[in-house]
Design a protein around this motif. Structure first.
Motif, mmCIF file in Angstrom:
data_model
loop_
_atom_site.group_PDB
_atom_site.id
_atom_site.type_symbol
_atom_site.label_atom_id
_atom_site.label_comp_id
_atom_site.label_asym_id
_atom_site.label_seq_id
_atom_site.Cartn_x
_atom_site.Cartn_y
_atom_site.Cartn_z
ATOM 1 N N ARG A 9 44.474 35.551 8.226
ATOM 2 C CA ARG A 9 43.236 35.794 7.481
ATOM 3 C C ARG A 9 42.993 37.301 7.421
ATOM 4 N NH1 ARG A 9 44.272 31.379 6.949
ATOM 5 N NH2 ARG A 9 43.126 29.442 7.286
ATOM 6 N N ASP A 101 41.107 39.273 1.512
ATOM 7 C CA ASP A 101 41.148 37.955 0.877
ATOM 8 C C ASP A 101 39.801 37.248 0.983
ATOM 9 O OD1 ASP A 101 43.863 38.340 0.392
ATOM 10 O OD2 ASP A 101 44.403 37.608 2.380
ATOM 11 N N PRO A 281 46.562 34.546 2.645
ATOM 12 C CA PRO A 281 47.139 35.296 1.514
ATOM 13 C C PRO A 281 47.721 34.430 0.381
ATOM 14 C CG PRO A 281 47.658 36.406 3.553
ATOM 15 C CD PRO A 281 46.988 35.117 3.938
ATOM 16 N N ILE A 284 45.284 33.234 -2.603
ATOM 17 C CA ILE A 284 44.665 34.164 -3.558
ATOM 18 C C ILE A 284 45.721 34.650 -4.551
ATOM 19 C CG2 ILE A 284 43.522 36.432 -3.771
ATOM 20 C CD1 ILE A 284 41.681 34.519 -2.450
ATOM 21 N N ASN A 286 47.476 37.162 -6.897
ATOM 22 C CA ASN A 286 47.473 38.617 -7.099
ATOM 23 C C ASN A 286 48.482 38.968 -8.181
ATOM 24 O OD1 ASN A 286 45.661 39.979 -5.122
ATOM 25 N ND2 ASN A 286 46.832 38.745 -3.683
ATOM 26 N N TYR A 329 51.520 42.973 -0.437
ATOM 27 C CA TYR A 329 51.262 41.810 -1.287
ATOM 28 C C TYR A 329 52.508 40.940 -1.449
ATOM 29 C CZ TYR A 329 46.665 43.501 -2.496
ATOM 30 O OH TYR A 329 45.357 43.889 -2.419
ATOM 31 N N GLY A 370 51.117 39.799 2.915
ATOM 32 C CA GLY A 370 49.840 39.296 3.411
ATOM 33 C C GLY A 370 49.240 40.140 4.504
#
Length: 690
Positions: A9, A101, A281, A284, A286, A329, A370
């Motif tokens: 997280r 996030d 991660p 979400i 991206n 990412y 992440g």
């Protein structure tokens, strides 16, 4: 390296000033065993909270720089960024939310949704960050979490849902009732580390059942399975958790938790909620822009074996070199691997890779998609994208607000001059909202920032960290000039000095531009001005925008259209058309009725109701326009729009007229025309300075 990304997280803790963000982070670190003793903000024991590592933060009891740390809770790995609450340090919140996030929106049980809560919420919406709300300070006199939930609905437009209700309020607050498990939780032991579960007291049962009904009703909107389970009376905890998680991730639901971080109450259930409801991660989406494919959007995947893509979101210049915070990412990074800066094309080698724990660092060998880590000795700017060189991608950058206030600084001696230059180089690199330049006319060094406190902190840091003793001049407001009507121009630039001369003619008009600062429109037909000279005309017009003729301020809101011109086969050149454009702009500018614009601030004052009249008086004296007033029990909240030039020294006036009981925040709203009489005075002053 974290293998299972579903157990990671990345969260931020954001709120209005003094809502208890740093105190909450301190408790989270204690319960997750990252620290072994609790210290308070503005520490009486001389230690201070872990996340406030700067001397100034400990003294003032405020967070100035966002600080990163990490911890583990029930098999989950959590990266946390504690952000400042003060609007002057808004860039710290902005760049943290860009890479996070999920977030915890902390609210005060007494103050509720305050002015800065609104700003932080707007930033979360800008970056689509799912959040849970934590109503802190339930132990304070006047605490009313139910009122705060209502404000979340009305002021921020959320769909809030209580997952807990308080077990007593004010001095009797000693825990919470979990509405999903229908159990009362109290927190025993010297630091509230033992969570004791018991039955709900009989007097609270009706309220708990009513609020549980509301929770199930709202959560069932996000899960058909839960709806069926409610009808068939077979609701399980997992079904409720799953429905709340879906609602939270879609940004359509805000689960609300309660407690008191300072009194060590209900922080552990909040950590459970972070793990249960906030995204990992892979949850979400991206995207990056393909720099080789016309900036097409490319989806990124949180997978360690794909090409590396990471964003540098924060820089800190330490005595050992530049520390760059990055969010990975896609792909993974190892100590010794090479990375490429997409903006500059510069190749660097990763010499040192670290995890941050406030101002301490822990060396690591590798990190994957992440994760949020720090690199040492990599030269880059905030917002740069790094890849491994196998692809040319760039992440969208961070929204940077423009500075609104400036101050002249003057070193006292030669040594201070050297140190000042070092300090300014470092601060401008670290903070994109802090700018500096040399005023060519006065020879003064000017620093610009987001507010008085922002500049005040930097001047104090120059003195402490760089021993740069400086004197400061009167703060200057960043005025602008604009035009109010259309004006035509037709200007010929001719110069003959032995040999080839200069010749260029441009004709067209300038007019006010509603949105934006400047627009150049080319309506030349038939090649009367050859194509290669069009950019020169644009360059000439842009050169005139730096200083208008009224008060030597930057010119904004202008559209320039050129529709005619003439050239000479020998004498026309880039320089000739630049000069022609400059002459043309000056010719038309006076006819376009230029006016002076000033920054207007949105000011929110929170004051005890008995002083409301006095506060309204102080704002009216400062050319303020009252936008709204709201009474909330014994407190009044006044929102006004006031020109920045009138706000200097306002904190002292406000304190003296309310016996120090009121506080205010302000942020830039927009530029407005300056009233005629005041504009004439400013212009006269500027001409005198010239």
């Amino acid at each position: 390296m974290i293998k299972d990304l579903s157990k990671l997280r990345n969260i931020g803790i954001s709120a209005h000033i003094d809502s208890g963000k740093t105190t909450l982070t301190e408790r989270i670190l204690f319960y997750t065993r990252r620290i072994h003793a609790i210290h308070e903000v503005r520490g009486k024991d001389g230690v201070g909270a872990k996340m406030d590592s700067m001397e100034l933060e400990k003294e003032r009891g405020i967070t100035i720089q966002s600080a990163a740390t990490y911890c583990e809770w029930k098999g989950h790995f959590i990266n946390i960024i504690d952000t400042p609450g003060h609007v002057d340090f808004t860039i710290e919140v902005e760049r943290s939310l860009r890479v996070l996030d999920g977030a915890i929106l902390v609210l005060c049980a007494v103050g509720g949704v305050q002015s800065q809560s609104v700003t932080v919420d707007r930033q979360m919406k800008r970056y689509n960050v799912p959040r849970i709300a934590f109503i802190n300070k339930c132990d304070r006199t006047g605490a009313d979490p139910f009122k705060v939930v209502e404000q979340l609905r009305t002021k921020l437009g959320h769909t809030p849902v209580l997952v807990q209700i308080p077990l007593g309020l004010e001095s009797e607050h000693n825990g919470v009732v979990d509405l999903i498990r229908m159990k009362a939780l109290t927190f025993e032991g010297p630091n509230g580390e033992e969570v004791v579960e018991r039955d709900i007291p009989a007097d609270l049962l009706p309220l708990a059942e009513e609020k549980r009904e509301e929770l199930l009703d709202t959560a069932s909107l996000f899960s058909d399975e839960l709806t069926e389970a409610i009808l068939e009376d077979r609701v399980t905890e997992d079904l409720v958790h799953e429905a709340i998680r879906r609602g939270t991730l879609s940004l359509e639901l805000t689960p609300v938790f309660l407690g008191s971080a300072y009194k060590n109450k209900a922080v552990q259930p909040l950590l459970d909620a972070v793990v249960r409801y906030l995204p990992s991660p892979p949850d979400i989406p991206n995207t990056a822009l393909d720099l080789e494919g016309e900036e097409k959007e490319v989806p990124l995947q949180a997978a360690p074996d794909l090409p590396l893509v990471m964003l540098a979101f924060k820089l800190e210049v330490t005595r050992y070199g530049q520390l760059t915070y990055v969010r990975i990412y896609q792909g993974s990074i190892h100590k010794g691997s090479t990375i490429v800066n997409s903006r500059t094309g510069k190749v660097s080698k990763v010499g040192r890779l670290a995890r941050m724990h406030a101002d301490e660092m822990e060396d690591i060998e590798s990190a994957a998609a992440g994760d949020i880590v720090a690199l040492f000795g990599i030269d880059c700017a905030s917002g740069d994208t790094f890849t491994d060189g196998s692809c040319k991608l760039s992440m969208s950058s961070i929204h940077v607000p423009e500075p609104v206030i400036s101050l002249a600084v003057k070193p006292k001696d030669k040594k201070a001059e050297m140190n000042l230059s070092k300090a300014l180089t470092r601060f401008t690199k670290e903070d994109p909202t802090f700018r500096t330049y040399l005023d060519e006319e006065t020879g003064e060094t000017i620093i610009c920032g987001m507010g008085e406190l922002h500049l005040d902190v930097y001047i104090e840091r120059m003195r402490r960290e760089y021993k740069a003793d400086v004197e400061t001049g009167q703060p200057k407001v960043a005025y602008r000039e604009t035009i109010t009507r259309r004006a035509d121009f037709d200007y010929t630039h001719k110069k003959q000095t032995g040999g080839a001369g200069q010749f260029g003619r441009v004709a067209g008009f300038i007019e006010p531009l509603e949105e934006g600062d400047y627009e150049f429109v080319n309506q030349i037909t038939g090649g009367v001005i050859p194509q290669e000279f069009i950019p020169s005309c644009d360059k000439g017009f842009q050169a005139c925008l730096k200083k208008g003729s009224l008060a030597k301020c930057p010119v904004v809101g202008v559209r320039v259209t050129i529709n005619d011109g003439a050239t000479h086969p020998v004498d026309s050149s880039d320089l000739a058309f630049q000069q022609a454009a400059i002459g043309a702009f000056r010719q038309a500018y006076e006819k376009a009725n230029p006016i002076l614009m000033e920054p207007v601030m949105r000011v929110v004052v929170e004051t005890p109701s008995e002083y409301q009249g006095a506060v309204l008086g102080t704002l009216n004296q400062r050319r303020g326009i009252i936008v709204s007033t709201a009474e909330d029990g014994n407190f009044s909240v006044i929102e006004a729009e006031v020109p920045l030039s009138e706000m200097f020294g306002y904190s002292t006036v406000l304190r003296s007229s309310t016996q120090g009981k009121a506080e205010f925040t302000m942020e830039f709203a927009r530029y407005n025309p300056v009233p005629k009489g005041i504009a004439e005075e400013i212009i006269r002053q500027r001409q005198k300075e010239e």
